[in-house]
Design an enzyme around this catalytic site. Sequence first.
Site, short mmCIF file in Angstrom:
data_model
loop_
_atom_site.label_atom_id
_atom_site.label_comp_id
_atom_site.label_asym_id
_atom_site.label_seq_id
_atom_site.Cartn_x
_atom_site.Cartn_y
_atom_site.Cartn_z
N LYS A 114 2.96 6.52 4.68
CA LYS A 114 2.11 5.61 4.39
C LYS A 114 2.79 4.10 4.71
CE LYS A 114 -1.52 4.03 2.54
NZ LYS A 114 -1.22 2.92 3.75
N SER A 168 0.95 -1.25 0.00
CA SER A 168 0.00 0.00 0.01
C SER A 168 0.77 1.07 0.04
CB SER A 168 -1.04 -0.03 1.10
OG SER A 168 -1.91 -0.84 0.83
N LYS A 222 0.08 4.00 -2.34
CA LYS A 222 -0.98 4.89 -2.52
C LYS A 222 -0.07 6.20 -2.48
CE LYS A 222 -4.59 1.96 -0.55
NZ LYS A 222 -3.77 0.87 -0.24
N SER A 232 -5.66 3.09 5.02
CA SER A 232 -5.18 2.62 3.73
C SER A 232 -6.07 2.09 2.94
CB SER A 232 -3.93 1.57 3.94
OG SER A 232 -3.40 1.38 2.89
#
Length: 373
Positions: free
Chosen positions: A216, A52, A55, A112
Amino acid sequence: MKKFLAVLCALIVLGTSARALEISAPSALLMEKETGTILFSKDEHAKLEPASVTKVMTLLLTMEAIDSGQLSYDTVITASAHACSMGGSQIWLKENEQMTVSDMLKAVCVVSANDCAVALAEQVAGSEEAFVEQMNLRARELGMNDTTFKNATGLPAAGHVTSAHDIALMSRELILNHPDIRQYTTIWMDTLRGGESQLVNTNKLIRFYDGATGLKTGSTDNALYCLSGTAERDGMELIAAIMKAPTSAQRFEDAKTLLGYGFSTYALKKIVPEEALPPVPVQLGTQATVQPVLGEGSALLLEKSKAAALAQSVSLAESAAAPVAAGDQLGTLTVTAGEEVVAEIPILAGETVPRITFGQMFFRLLRTAFLAG
């Protein structure tokens, strides 16, 4: 400018303390945001699954769409069946459920949410496939040569890879040029849907690391535990990219090790002239002088031992011949630490001064003669 930054970066020599850092992850990198200087790296170009952390690019393109006016934080998105079909972490969007861009950004940054990431992608580009094309184009523009994106979420897909180096590049672009993202990445706990949906940040640095600003997390069975962790202290923001850490806890420990090294070893100094730069006379110009300004590169990343005692000297042209274009170099501000020159910052013309025409010169001579008479 690129050459100047390259010279500046070359001036920063990593000490033995950087080489001695113990990082469990097989691939990692530490970067300073303002200058883009790499302070530590470990197999930083290894092409690995980012999970993730992907992202970061989804957020970057969404923020660019907001800044361009294509979207606003209040734009309402209607969730598609495709967005709602995402697995992994999500907020369980229902098909045709409506939510603002702001709330979806919050869901992506804090928990997320894959469903919200795809919904944003579809809003920006029309489809996830078209958005992925934009992701890869933007990656190439940023010099992310280790990267190929296959989706907007980081869910497992053959050939979906990036590197610690490239994660730092896209993270820097996001936090440097879109600082408003902090309103979401710094949230520890919040809610959506009028308090019905509880959110707790997957990035433990936000609660447990002083100065944390984001950014993130990511994890899958193959990617293991990844992180782009950012933090700011004393006006300097650092980016720690961690890939394939063996455990969730270890990725945060690795990030704290890198960030701690950066904050303890380096300082970011914004150089301003100690005295106002005097106007430079212009020969045969439409005006008598041009005002010099300090050029780019006035943010210096230095070892703290050098940053503590800086001196500067200014060398400025006695005059300039017209035409003078804004950005023409008029001199140099030299910064030293002891006997060592740590930077030479160009001093530039802050405005354009055209060359006087024959007619203007004739009129000027007549006016001077008239006033003298």
